[in-house]
Design a protein around this motif. Structure first.
Motif, PDB file in Angstrom:
ATOM      1  N   GLY A 185       0.698  -1.202   0.002  1.00 35.04           N
ATOM      2  CA  GLY A 185       0.046  -0.169  -0.078  1.00 35.04           C
ATOM      3  C   GLY A 185       0.637   1.357   0.042  1.00 35.04           C
ATOM      4  N   GLU A 186       2.129   1.252  -0.351  1.00 31.95           N
ATOM      5  CA  GLU A 186       3.161   2.378  -0.372  1.00 31.95           C
ATOM      6  C   GLU A 186       3.571   2.674  -1.662  1.00 31.95           C
ATOM      7  OE1 GLU A 186       5.878   2.305   2.902  1.00 31.95           O
ATOM      8  OE2 GLU A 186       4.090   2.086   4.592  1.00 31.95           O
ATOM      9  N   ALA A 187       2.857   2.758  -2.639  1.00 30.72           N
ATOM     10  CA  ALA A 187       3.381   3.013  -4.082  1.00 30.72           C
ATOM     11  C   ALA A 187       4.344   4.300  -4.021  1.00 30.72           C
ATOM     12  CB  ALA A 187       2.183   3.321  -5.092  1.00 30.72           C
ATOM     13  N   ILE A 188       5.315   4.212  -4.749  1.00 25.90           N
ATOM     14  CA  ILE A 188       6.126   5.359  -4.753  1.00 25.90           C
ATOM     15  C   ILE A 188       5.905   6.437  -5.797  1.00 25.90           C
ATOM     16  CG2 ILE A 188       8.568   6.203  -5.486  1.00 25.90           C
ATOM     17  CD1 ILE A 188       9.761   3.504  -4.486  1.00 25.90           C
ATOM     18  N   SER A 189       5.497   6.067  -6.844  1.00 21.86           N
ATOM     19  CA  SER A 189       4.792   7.160  -7.696  1.00 21.86           C
ATOM     20  C   SER A 189       3.584   6.474  -8.511  1.00 21.86           C
ATOM     21  CB  SER A 189       5.786   7.453  -8.739  1.00 21.86           C
ATOM     22  OG  SER A 189       6.321   6.286  -9.516  1.00 21.86           O
ATOM     23  N   TYR A 190       3.797   5.215  -9.066  1.00 19.35           N
ATOM     24  CA  TYR A 190       2.655   4.688  -9.808  1.00 19.35           C
ATOM     25  C   TYR A 190       2.310   3.347  -9.201  1.00 19.35           C
ATOM     26  CZ  TYR A 190       3.761   8.113 -13.069  1.00 19.35           C
ATOM     27  OH  TYR A 190       4.119   9.552 -13.794  1.00 19.35           O
ATOM     28  N   GLU A 191       1.239   2.938  -9.457  1.00 14.90           N
ATOM     29  CA  GLU A 191       0.753   1.257  -8.554  1.00 14.90           C
ATOM     30  C   GLU A 191       0.339   0.467  -9.820  1.00 14.90           C
ATOM     31  OE1 GLU A 191      -3.431   2.505  -7.010  1.00 14.90           O
ATOM     32  OE2 GLU A 191      -1.923   2.669  -5.672  1.00 14.90           O
ATOM     33  N   TYR A 192      -0.385   1.175 -10.712  1.00 19.76           N
ATOM     34  CA  TYR A 192      -1.226   0.255 -11.993  1.00 19.76           C
ATOM     35  C   TYR A 192      -1.223   1.276 -13.345  1.00 19.76           C
ATOM     36  CZ  TYR A 192      -4.267  -3.290 -14.058  1.00 19.76           C
ATOM     37  OH  TYR A 192      -4.632  -4.069 -14.990  1.00 19.76           O
ATOM     38  N   GLY A 193      -1.022   0.562 -14.280  1.00 15.87           N
ATOM     39  CA  GLY A 193      -0.870   1.189 -15.530  1.00 15.87           C
ATOM     40  C   GLY A 193      -2.370   2.142 -15.916  1.00 15.87           C
ATOM     41  N   ARG A 194      -3.523   1.466 -15.618  1.00 14.37           N
ATOM     42  CA  ARG A 194      -4.722   2.267 -15.627  1.00 14.37           C
ATOM     43  C   ARG A 194      -4.657   3.470 -14.942  1.00 14.37           C
ATOM     44  NH1 ARG A 194      -8.654   1.149 -12.533  1.00 14.37           N
ATOM     45  NH2 ARG A 194      -8.185  -1.067 -12.642  1.00 14.37           N
ATOM     46  N   SER A 195      -4.334   3.392 -13.824  1.00 11.32           N
ATOM     47  CA  SER A 195      -4.338   4.465 -12.602  1.00 11.32           C
ATOM     48  C   SER A 195      -3.459   5.732 -13.146  1.00 11.32           C
ATOM     49  CB  SER A 195      -4.227   4.080 -11.336  1.00 11.32           C
ATOM     50  OG  SER A 195      -5.094   2.976 -11.131  1.00 11.32           O
ATOM     51  N   GLY A 196      -2.302   5.308 -13.673  1.00 16.88           N
ATOM     52  CA  GLY A 196      -1.377   6.266 -14.054  1.00 16.88           C
ATOM     53  C   GLY A 196      -0.349   5.457 -14.776  1.00 16.88           C
ATOM     54  N   ASN A 197       0.495   6.421 -15.828  1.00 13.99           N
ATOM     55  CA  ASN A 197       1.551   5.842 -16.495  1.00 13.99           C
ATOM     56  C   ASN A 197       2.498   6.910 -16.888  1.00 13.99           C
ATOM     57  OD1 ASN A 197       2.648   5.908 -19.678  1.00 13.99           O
ATOM     58  ND2 ASN A 197       2.621   3.632 -18.922  1.00 13.99           N
ATOM     59  N   PRO A 198       3.751   6.693 -16.628  1.00 18.87           N
ATOM     60  CA  PRO A 198       4.979   7.974 -17.005  1.00 18.87           C
ATOM     61  C   PRO A 198       4.635   8.659 -18.144  1.00 18.87           C
ATOM     62  CG  PRO A 198       5.769   6.053 -16.037  1.00 18.87           C
ATOM     63  CD  PRO A 198       4.386   5.664 -16.382  1.00 18.87           C
ATOM     64  N   THR A 199       4.355   8.026 -19.252  1.00 13.91           N
ATOM     65  CA  THR A 199       4.314   8.612 -20.630  1.00 13.91           C
ATOM     66  C   THR A 199       3.240   9.335 -20.600  1.00 13.91           C
ATOM     67  OG1 THR A 199       5.550   6.650 -21.411  1.00 13.91           O
ATOM     68  CG2 THR A 199       4.593   8.188 -23.191  1.00 13.91           C
ATOM     69  N   ARG A 200       1.887   8.690 -20.251  1.00  8.46           N
ATOM     70  CA  ARG A 200       0.777   9.365 -20.245  1.00  8.46           C
ATOM     71  C   ARG A 200       0.909  10.902 -19.220  1.00  8.46           C
ATOM     72  NH1 ARG A 200      -3.454   5.984 -17.973  1.00  8.46           N
ATOM     73  NH2 ARG A 200      -3.841   7.357 -16.028  1.00  8.46           N
ATOM     74  N   CYS A 201       1.464  10.605 -18.232  1.00  8.01           N
ATOM     75  CA  CYS A 201       1.463  11.627 -17.241  1.00  8.01           C
ATOM     76  C   CYS A 201       2.292  12.951 -18.111  1.00  8.01           C
ATOM     77  CB  CYS A 201       2.332  11.497 -16.101  1.00  8.01           C
ATOM     78  SG  CYS A 201       2.401  12.928 -15.108  1.00  8.01           S
ATOM     79  N   CYS A 202       3.353  12.356 -18.765  1.00 10.62           N
ATOM     80  CA  CYS A 202       4.112  13.728 -19.583  1.00 10.62           C
ATOM     81  C   CYS A 202       3.285  14.409 -20.542  1.00 10.62           C
ATOM     82  CB  CYS A 202       5.100  13.059 -20.281  1.00 10.62           C
ATOM     83  SG  CYS A 202       6.678  12.359 -19.575  1.00 10.62           S
ATOM     84  N   LEU A 203       2.361  13.567 -21.380  1.00 12.94           N
ATOM     85  CA  LEU A 203       1.362  14.211 -22.335  1.00 12.94           C
ATOM     86  C   LEU A 203       0.434  15.277 -21.577  1.00 12.94           C
ATOM     87  CD1 LEU A 203       0.348  14.600 -25.031  1.00 12.94           C
ATOM     88  CD2 LEU A 203      -0.925  12.273 -24.835  1.00 12.94           C
ATOM     89  N   GLU A 204      -0.069  14.618 -20.392  1.00  9.77           N
ATOM     90  CA  GLU A 204      -1.175  15.403 -19.670  1.00  9.77           C
ATOM     91  C   GLU A 204      -0.901  16.632 -19.150  1.00  9.77           C
ATOM     92  OE1 GLU A 204      -4.145  11.589 -18.319  1.00  9.77           O
ATOM     93  OE2 GLU A 204      -2.532  12.248 -16.974  1.00  9.77           O
ATOM     94  N   LYS A 205       0.561  16.830 -18.668  1.00 11.50           N
ATOM     95  CA  LYS A 205       0.949  17.967 -18.077  1.00 11.50           C
ATOM     96  C   LYS A 205       1.168  19.026 -19.401  1.00 11.50           C
ATOM     97  CE  LYS A 205       3.596  16.081 -14.129  1.00 11.50           C
ATOM     98  NZ  LYS A 205       5.135  15.778 -13.713  1.00 11.50           N
ATOM     99  N   CYS A 206       1.815  18.179 -20.517  1.00  9.28           N
ATOM    100  CA  CYS A 206       1.863  19.353 -21.577  1.00  9.28           C
ATOM    101  C   CYS A 206       0.848  19.974 -22.181  1.00  9.28           C
ATOM    102  CB  CYS A 206       2.538  18.483 -22.856  1.00  9.28           C
ATOM    103  SG  CYS A 206       3.032  19.407 -24.358  1.00  9.28           S
ATOM    104  N   LEU A 207      -0.460  18.969 -22.619  1.00 10.05           N
ATOM    105  CA  LEU A 207      -1.717  19.594 -22.982  1.00 10.05           C
ATOM    106  C   LEU A 207      -2.329  20.500 -22.017  1.00 10.05           C
ATOM    107  CD1 LEU A 207      -3.157  16.351 -24.589  1.00 10.05           C
ATOM    108  CD2 LEU A 207      -1.628  17.931 -25.641  1.00 10.05           C
ATOM    109  N   ALA A 208      -2.385  20.221 -20.625  1.00 11.61           N
ATOM    110  CA  ALA A 208      -2.866  21.269 -19.691  1.00 11.61           C
ATOM    111  C   ALA A 208      -2.256  22.605 -19.827  1.00 11.61           C
ATOM    112  CB  ALA A 208      -2.898  20.455 -18.267  1.00 11.61           C
TER     113      ALA A 208
END
Length: 385
Positions: free
Chosen positions: A41-64
């Motif tokens: 229960g102590e995920a460092i950054s991500y825990e599961y690909g549906r909940s979050g993904n590093p490549t997707r996170c990059c894109l979401e920050k850029c588009l925002a």
């Protein structure tokens, strides 16, 4: 980088090499579906690909950053984004929508959202008074496209946003797909949510299906994040990688789309076989002044009426050589279609008639090819009808 121009943001926000162990200048494709936890229960950054993904996170920050938003959420398609948006509502709630919208959105509201107990009233959003007249005690979402698809009508985003601010618990969402963040920023004009079909101008290369929702409101972001994970309609890491690459050239592409689009619109306006042209960048457009007020430019979207009917329109598009007869829009290649026979067939016939979506209405997505070649192609196709 909030103070930088969007040409810079599109290349750098969310792309910082320091976030990767090897300092990659281009964000890598992270394909992992799950992530190691140091303790239960102590995920460092991500825990599961549906909940979050590093490549997707990059894109979401850029588009925002491009929409001056605080939060961005990517989905597997534009319609998946709108579907997720409807989960902000509950059974019995009411939606007010612009009448002239993408056929898939119209179908979603009438055939799918209705099964969830949501009702929708379609209004001519060019006048905010029509929205006020349609308001019901249970209205919770006002949905706008501007320019509209396919007749290029404009909604005054600021005027509508000012009206919505006088209401309790009503969300204003704007589909900004036709303009892209480069030419229009609905959040700056007061909208609560801005949405895009990324498949179009943001990616720009006709090789990704994806959507995005962006907002500044923390309360909405928290709920959208929950539904993004709970509903699970998320894009693949590879698709996010492709959009990360495509969006970097948004500014230069949009400038070319604008130049070519205006040239084609002027050419069509002067052609003897064309009855009417719909392009907000033309002084002849009835809302040209509003366009200049809320947009910084025009995209490559044009609609026009060919003199004659279904046969003349069909013959024209079938005889083109550079323009590709295909649905969708916003890619580097020029596309053309007849909405009544293609993108808007799901809109009931009577509604199409009311909106002016006739069988002689042609929609064009002008690409970035040579403008001389595009006009020559139209010349030879017109000569054959």
């Amino acid at each position: 980088m909030s103070s930088h121009q969007q040409e810079t943001k599109a290349i750098h926000v969310g792309q910082e090499p320091e976030q990767w162990s090897h300092r990659e200048v281009v964000p890598p494709i992270s394909l992992a579906t799950t992530y190691k936890q140091p303790r239960p229960g102590e995920a460092i950054s991500y825990e599961y690909g549906r909940s979050g993904n590093p490549t997707r996170c990059c894109l979401e920050k850029c588009l925002a950053s491009l929409e001056n938003a605080e939060h961005g959420f990517c989905f597997s398609s534009g319609l998946a984004s709108i579907t997720t948006l409807t989960y902000l509502l509950k059974s019995g709630d009411h939606i007010i929508s612009g009448d002239d919208i993408y056929g898939g959105t119209n179908r979603l509201f009438q055939k799918c959202a209705a099964r969830m107990g949501l009702t929708t009233t379609f209004v001519d959003a060019r006048d905010v008074k029509n929205i006020a007249k349609a308001l019901q005690p249970n209205t919770r979402l006002i949905w706008m496209e501007t320019p509209t698809n396919p007749t290029m009508k404009l909604a005054d985003i600021k005027a509508i946003a000012d009206y919505v601010k006088t209401l309790d618990n009503v969300i204003l969402a704007v589909d900004n797909t036709f303009m892209s963040p480069y030419f229009q920023k609905p959040l700056d004009l007061g909208a609560d949510i801005v949405l895009h079909s990324i498949s179009k101008y943001i990616n720009g290369h006709s090789d990704v299906i994806m959507g995005v929702i962006m907002t500044r409101r923390e309360d909405l972001a928290e709920r959208i994040r929950f539904f993004q994970n709970a509903l699970g309609a998320v894009p693949s890491p590879f698709d996010c990688f492709l959009v990360n690459r495509g969006v970097k050239t948004l500014a230069v592409r949009m400038e070319c789309h604008q130049r070519n689009g205006l040239e084609i619109a002027k050419y069509l306006e002067s052609h003897p076989k064309v009855a009417k042209v719909y392009h907000p960048g033309l002084p002849s457009h009835p809302q040209h002044e509003l366009h200049k007020k809320q947009c910084s430019g025009s995209s490559g979207m044009i609609s026009f009426e060919i003199k004659g009917g279904k046969k003349e329109a069909s013959d024209f598009v079938a005889n083109l050589e550079i323009f590709t007869l295909a649905e969708s829009l916003g890619g580097i290649e020029s596309l053309i279609e007849i909405p009544s026979l293609m993108t808007h067939t799901s809109v009931p016939l009577e509604q199409r008639k009311q909106l002016g979506i006739s069988d002689s209405l042609v929609r064009v997505s002008v690409g970035i090819e040579s403008i001389q070649d595009l006009i020559a192609d139209m010349d030879q196709a017109f000569a054959k009808i």
